[in-house]
Design an enzyme around this catalytic site. Structure first.
Site, PDB file in Angstrom:
ATOM      1  N   GLY A   1      -5.742   0.532  -6.508  1.00  0.00           N
ATOM      2  CA  GLY A   1      -4.935   0.152  -7.669  1.00  0.00           C
ATOM      3  C   GLY A   1      -5.526   0.703  -8.959  1.00  0.00           C
ATOM      4  O   GLY A   1      -4.799   1.181  -9.838  1.00  0.00           O
TER       5      GLY A   1
ATOM      6  N   ARG B   1      -8.003 -14.606   3.048  1.00  0.00           N
ATOM      7  CA  ARG B   1      -7.596 -14.008   1.776  1.00  0.00           C
ATOM      8  C   ARG B   1      -6.254 -14.513   1.243  1.00  0.00           C
ATOM      9  O   ARG B   1      -5.872 -14.185   0.125  1.00  0.00           O
ATOM     10  CB  ARG B   1      -7.604 -12.483   1.878  1.00  0.00           C
ATOM     11  CG  ARG B   1      -6.444 -11.886   2.600  1.00  0.00           C
ATOM     12  CD  ARG B   1      -6.477 -10.357   2.506  1.00  0.00           C
ATOM     13  NE  ARG B   1      -5.230  -9.822   3.016  1.00  0.00           N
ATOM     14  CZ  ARG B   1      -4.982  -8.547   3.189  1.00  0.00           C
ATOM     15  NH1 ARG B   1      -5.908  -7.653   2.897  1.00  0.00           N
ATOM     16  NH2 ARG B   1      -3.826  -8.152   3.642  1.00  0.00           N
TER      17      ARG B   1
ATOM     18  N   MET C   1     -13.516  -9.921   6.668  1.00  0.00           N
ATOM     19  CA  MET C   1     -13.150  -8.668   6.009  1.00  0.00           C
ATOM     20  C   MET C   1     -14.362  -8.038   5.330  1.00  0.00           C
ATOM     21  O   MET C   1     -15.352  -8.720   5.052  1.00  0.00           O
ATOM     22  CB  MET C   1     -12.037  -8.920   5.007  1.00  0.00           C
ATOM     23  CG  MET C   1     -10.691  -9.065   5.684  1.00  0.00           C
ATOM     24  SD  MET C   1      -9.359  -9.026   4.494  1.00  0.00           S
ATOM     25  CE  MET C   1      -7.958  -9.018   5.622  1.00  0.00           C
ATOM     26  N   GLY C   2     -14.236  -6.789   5.028  1.00  0.00           N
ATOM     27  CA  GLY C   2     -15.326  -6.041   4.420  1.00  0.00           C
ATOM     28  C   GLY C   2     -15.328  -4.661   5.035  1.00  0.00           C
ATOM     29  O   GLY C   2     -16.060  -4.384   5.982  1.00  0.00           O
TER      30      GLY C   2
ATOM     31  N   ARG D   1       0.880  -1.172   0.000  1.00  0.00           N
ATOM     32  CA  ARG D   1       0.000   0.000   0.000  1.00  0.00           C
ATOM     33  C   ARG D   1       0.917   1.222   0.000  1.00  0.00           C
ATOM     34  O   ARG D   1       2.128   1.099   0.140  1.00  0.00           O
ATOM     35  CB  ARG D   1      -0.898  -0.014   1.231  1.00  0.00           C
ATOM     36  CG  ARG D   1      -1.811  -1.253   1.282  1.00  0.00           C
ATOM     37  CD  ARG D   1      -2.915  -1.082   2.299  1.00  0.00           C
ATOM     38  NE  ARG D   1      -3.683  -2.303   2.497  1.00  0.00           N
ATOM     39  CZ  ARG D   1      -4.717  -2.668   1.756  1.00  0.00           C
ATOM     40  NH1 ARG D   1      -5.114  -1.916   0.748  1.00  0.00           N
ATOM     41  NH2 ARG D   1      -5.368  -3.787   2.018  1.00  0.00           N
TER      42      ARG D   1
ATOM     43  N   GLY E   1      -7.146  -3.236  -6.475  1.00  0.00           N
ATOM     44  CA  GLY E   1      -8.498  -2.905  -6.041  1.00  0.00           C
ATOM     45  C   GLY E   1      -8.849  -1.472  -6.410  1.00  0.00           C
ATOM     46  O   GLY E   1      -8.306  -0.923  -7.383  1.00  0.00           O
TER      47      GLY E   1
ATOM     48  N   ASP F   1     -13.062  -7.832  -1.053  1.00  0.00           N
ATOM     49  CA  ASP F   1     -14.329  -7.308  -0.521  1.00  0.00           C
ATOM     50  C   ASP F   1     -15.449  -7.283  -1.563  1.00  0.00           C
ATOM     51  O   ASP F   1     -16.589  -6.995  -1.221  1.00  0.00           O
ATOM     52  CB  ASP F   1     -14.124  -5.884   0.017  1.00  0.00           C
ATOM     53  CG  ASP F   1     -13.233  -5.852   1.243  1.00  0.00           C
ATOM     54  OD1 ASP F   1     -12.985  -6.930   1.814  1.00  0.00           O
ATOM     55  OD2 ASP F   1     -12.784  -4.748   1.621  1.00  0.00           O
TER      56      ASP F   1
ATOM     57  N   GLU G   1     -16.115  -6.539   9.173  1.00  0.00           N
ATOM     58  CA  GLU G   1     -15.274  -5.658   9.996  1.00  0.00           C
ATOM     59  C   GLU G   1     -15.729  -4.190   9.987  1.00  0.00           C
ATOM     60  O   GLU G   1     -15.514  -3.463  10.941  1.00  0.00           O
ATOM     61  CB  GLU G   1     -13.820  -5.727   9.536  1.00  0.00           C
ATOM     62  CG  GLU G   1     -13.651  -5.249   8.090  1.00  0.00           C
ATOM     63  CD  GLU G   1     -12.241  -5.304   7.583  1.00  0.00           C
ATOM     64  OE1 GLU G   1     -11.305  -5.244   8.386  1.00  0.00           O
ATOM     65  OE2 GLU G   1     -12.069  -5.395   6.348  1.00  0.00           O
TER      66      GLU G   1
HETATM   67  N1  LIG Z   1      -5.741   8.286  -5.053  1.00  0.00           N
HETATM   68  C1  LIG Z   1      -4.647   7.594  -5.380  1.00  0.00           C
HETATM   69  N2  LIG Z   1      -3.681   8.135  -6.140  1.00  0.00           N
HETATM   70  C2  LIG Z   1      -2.576   7.452  -6.456  1.00  0.00           C
HETATM   71  N3  LIG Z   1      -2.323   6.218  -6.027  1.00  0.00           N
HETATM   72  C3  LIG Z   1      -3.241   5.639  -5.290  1.00  0.00           C
HETATM   73  C4  LIG Z   1      -4.449   6.269  -4.916  1.00  0.00           C
HETATM   74  N4  LIG Z   1      -5.174   5.428  -4.153  1.00  0.00           N
HETATM   75  C5  LIG Z   1      -4.443   4.319  -4.062  1.00  0.00           C
HETATM   76  N5  LIG Z   1      -3.297   4.440  -4.735  1.00  0.00           N
HETATM   77  C6  LIG Z   1      -2.248   3.441  -4.833  1.00  0.00           C
HETATM   78  O1  LIG Z   1      -2.766   2.197  -5.272  1.00  0.00           O
HETATM   79  C7  LIG Z   1      -2.137   1.144  -4.544  1.00  0.00           C
HETATM   80  C8  LIG Z   1      -3.137   0.206  -4.009  1.00  0.00           C
HETATM   81  O2  LIG Z   1      -4.122   0.887  -3.228  1.00  0.00           O
HETATM   82  P1  LIG Z   1      -4.742   0.240  -1.928  1.00  0.00           P
HETATM   83  O3  LIG Z   1      -3.680  -0.022  -0.938  1.00  0.00           O
HETATM   84  O4  LIG Z   1      -5.880   1.082  -1.506  1.00  0.00           O
HETATM   85  O5  LIG Z   1      -5.204  -1.191  -2.388  1.00  0.00           O
HETATM   86  P2  LIG Z   1      -6.285  -1.601  -3.422  1.00  0.00           P
HETATM   87  O6  LIG Z   1      -5.683  -1.669  -4.784  1.00  0.00           O
HETATM   88  O7  LIG Z   1      -7.492  -0.761  -3.267  1.00  0.00           O
HETATM   89  O8  LIG Z   1      -6.567  -3.069  -2.955  1.00  0.00           O
HETATM   90  P3  LIG Z   1      -7.488  -3.532  -1.719  1.00  0.00           P
HETATM   91  O9  LIG Z   1      -8.614  -4.235  -2.368  1.00  0.00           O
HETATM   92  O10 LIG Z   1      -6.640  -4.442  -0.951  1.00  0.00           O
HETATM   93  O11 LIG Z   1      -7.873  -2.336  -0.932  1.00  0.00           O
HETATM   94  C9  LIG Z   1      -1.306   1.767  -3.454  1.00  0.00           C
HETATM   95  O12 LIG Z   1       0.047   1.623  -3.770  1.00  0.00           O
HETATM   96  C10 LIG Z   1      -1.724   3.207  -3.457  1.00  0.00           C
HETATM   97  O13 LIG Z   1      -0.673   4.077  -3.234  1.00  0.00           O
HETATM   98  O1  LIG Z   2      -4.319  -5.387   6.750  1.00  0.00           O
HETATM   99  P1  LIG Z   2      -4.257  -4.980   5.320  1.00  0.00           P
HETATM  100  O2  LIG Z   2      -3.307  -5.781   4.527  1.00  0.00           O
HETATM  101  O3  LIG Z   2      -4.065  -3.514   5.150  1.00  0.00           O
HETATM  102  O4  LIG Z   2      -5.643  -5.308   4.671  1.00  0.00           O
HETATM  103  C1  LIG Z   2      -6.840  -5.171   5.331  1.00  0.00           C
HETATM  104  C2  LIG Z   2      -7.907  -4.668   4.444  1.00  0.00           C
HETATM  105  O5  LIG Z   2      -7.816  -5.089   3.128  1.00  0.00           O
HETATM  106  C3  LIG Z   2      -9.089  -5.403   2.645  1.00  0.00           C
HETATM  107  O6  LIG Z   2      -9.180  -6.764   2.514  1.00  0.00           O
HETATM  108  C4  LIG Z   2      -9.290  -4.884   1.282  1.00  0.00           C
HETATM  109  O7  LIG Z   2      -8.388  -5.598   0.463  1.00  0.00           O
HETATM  110  C5  LIG Z   2     -10.070  -4.918   3.684  1.00  0.00           C
HETATM  111  O8  LIG Z   2     -11.229  -5.649   3.806  1.00  0.00           O
HETATM  112  C6  LIG Z   2      -9.249  -5.003   4.919  1.00  0.00           C
HETATM  113  O9  LIG Z   2      -9.673  -4.110   5.898  1.00  0.00           O
HETATM  114 MG   LIG Z   3      -8.959  -0.731  -1.635  1.00  0.00          MG
END
Ligand SMILES: Nc1ncnc2c1ncn2[C@@H]1O[C@H](COP(=O)(O)OP(=O)(O)OP(=O)(O)O)[C@@H](O)[C@H]1O
Ligand SMILES: O=P(O)(O)OC[C@H]1O[C@](O)(CO)[C@@H](O)[C@@H]1O
Ligand SMILES: [Mg+2]
Length: 460
Positions: free
Chosen positions: A183, A372, A254-255, A155, A180, A211, A310
């Site tokens: 991403g 997960r 999770m959620g 992240r 997600g 989720d 959660e």
């Molecule tokens: N608004 C944004 N601008 C630029 N980069 C972003 C932004 N939001 C998220 N990212 C980047 O996207 C990557 C993934 O984001 P995030 O950690 O929220 O996971 P995700 O892809 O949403 O997956 P998950 O389903 O686990 O939440 C991170 O490296 C984060 O820095």
């Molecule tokens: O502990 P981490 O790796 O940040 O991920 C937890 C979160 O990621 C998610 O699974 C989304 O990918 C959420 O439901 C949960 O809160």
């Molecule tokens: Mg996300």
């Protein structure tokens, strides 16, 4: 938000001038209920009333471009270097998608090279851009048997221009971002920075979320594996609760904002009395509150099983003097850190039952990471492979700023901006939540139901 046909059009890098390796196969195919030809489109909506509401001629009805191989492609495969990155939390099937991308793009399109960027988008920063993994069919042959991602994930925010510099310096023509909502947002910014520089690089997203909270996709890959695994924990807690004196079984799943895993796992286990999800606020106290309902279960049935997402009941934490959302903090990606609703429920239920002379045997499981981190099941393995194929075809045909998704059981191209335009949530008025209510017999609302004109269902 009403969507129009033009909102659903996917950007193309340019004219497709090269013959696709699939052109011969495609020329033998007939359009059929199972094969949507290149020019056909997949409807956004699927009920007669929704279509009628548009009042538009057929050709203007909102629809997605169908995914799949094209007879002509944009890139000369022999010149293509592709990149892959996995971002955010883990999800079953990440390795399957990586494997599918690599095999399809190597075996059929015979591109020059595929590079895996490590540890999420951090791998596209200047400090890490040269630390890539060369992904070949041999390298990925067995990776689908394991959970997680061979590329690693992370992240945390990265600068879009710095990431584009990386793509340029590593000679990337096609970038696959498996992620997600975060991403997909990052992929959108990356695409915008690419466009601003006038570069010829395709960005294709493969939506991933445990989720199931991304829109415009029937169900995200890995979701089915995840809720199937979660089901085991509900069954376990149900056995424990039934055997304990005044047994209370709670499984926290999770959620963050969406209660899909909790709802589906509860339906699959068919052992939960109560399902609590973020979409439906609930009250603890009062004659219609959760605690009264729990007490009634313990009195009549001897035990109670609760499935908790959660993100449920976050608004209750402050009321009880507990830090909501861990002091409203966010993680490195800006996601809300949630408060400990599981802890609050355990404490409140224990206190309430003890006060009414039903001192409980509490069984609490939080299997989040155990759910997960598993490998994809057979269903998700097929799904991941087909998504990966669709992603490769889209990219080779010069589609960009798009995600591949399965929508109404067909694979389609969705503009990236749409993937982050809303969150997929359990609809309190929808048929999924109705099934949960029918199965658990819990009331539609824990709290002053009559004030809200809602109906109590009773006990199963
Ligand atoms: N608004 C944004 N601008 C630029 N980069 C972003 C932004 N939001 C998220 N990212 C980047 O996207 C990557 C993934 O984001 P995030 O950690 O929220 O996971 P995700 O892809 O949403 O997956 P998950 O389903 O686990 O939440 C991170 O490296 C984060 O820095
Ligand atoms: O502990 P981490 O790796 O940040 O991920 C937890 C979160 O990621 C998610 O699974 C989304 O990918 C959420 O439901 C949960 O809160
Ligand atoms: Mg996300």
């Amino acid at each position: 938000m009403t969507l129009h046909l033009d909102d659903l059009r996917v950007r193309r890098l340019g004219e497709c001038r090269y013959d696709s390796p699939f052109s011969e196969t495609l020329s033998t195919k007939q359009t059929s209920p199972h094969y949507v030809a290149e020019g056909d489109r997949v409807l956004l909506e699927d009920t007669v009333s929704m279509l009628a509401d548009h009042g538009l001629p057929l050709g203007r009805i909102p629809s997605f471009e169908a995914a799949g191989p094209r007879r002509k492609i944009y890139f000369d495969p022999s010149q293509v270097t592709a990149g892959i990155v996995t971002c955010g939390g883990l999800c079953p099937g990440l390795n399957n998608v990586i494997r599918g991308l690599v095999q399809e793009i190597y075996v059929h399109y015979q591109v020059k090279q595929v590079l895996g960027f490590r540890n999420g988008l951090q791998g596209l920063t200047a400090a890490h851009r040269d630390d890539t993994i060369e992904l070949t069919p041999d390298r990925v042959r067995d990776i689908h048997n394991a959970g997680g991602t061979i590329l690693g994930s992370s992240r945390g925010g990265q600068d879009a221009d710095e990431m584009v510099d990386t793509l340029v310096s590593r000679g990337i023509d096609i970038m696959f971002v498996i992620g997600g909502d975060g991403g997909m947002r990052a992929a959108t910014f990356l695409s915008e920075a690419i466009r601003a520089r006038g570069l010829d690089i395709a960005v294709i997203g493969v939506p991933k979320t445990i989720d199931n909270d991304l829109p415009f996709t029937d169900q995200s890959f890995g979701f089915q594996s995840a809720f199937a695994r979660a089901t085991d924990f509900i069954s376990a807690v149900a056995v424990e609760a039934a055997a304990g004196l005044n047994g209370v079984g709670i499984v926290k799943l999770m959620g963050r904002h969406s209660g899909f895993i909790a709802s589906y796992a509860a339906l699959a286990a068919n052992a939960a009395d109560i399902v609590l999800i973020p979409e439906i606020p609930f009250a603890l106290g009062g004659p219609d509150g959760l605690l009264a309902h729990v007490e009634q279960h313990v009195r009549t049935k001897g035990h109670v099983v609760i499935v908790l997402a959660e993100g449920a009941g976050q608004e209750l934490l402050e009321e009880h003097g507990l830090p909501q959302q861990n002091g409203r903090g966010t993680d490195a990606s800006g996601n809300l850190k949630l408060g400990d609703i599981g802890g609050l429920l355990q404490a409140s239920i224990t206190a309430h039952l003890t006060a009414v002379g039903l001192s409980p045997t509490m069984r609490y499981i939080d299997p989040s990471y155990a759910v997960r981190s598993i490998a994809a099941n057979a269903y998700d393995s097929v799904y991941c492979l087909r998504l990966a194929h669709a992603a490769v075809h889209a990219a080779m045909a010069g589609r960009t700023e798009a995600a591949v998704a399965r929508w109404r059981r067909r694979f389609v191209h969705v503009p990236l901006s749409l993937m982050t335009s809303r969150r997929n949530q359990v609809d309190p008025d929808g048929d999924l939540w109705m099934s949960v209510l029918e199965t658990t017999c819990q009331p539609a609302v824990f709290g002053p139901a009559r004030d809200r004109g809602m109906v109590r269902i009773g006990f199963c």
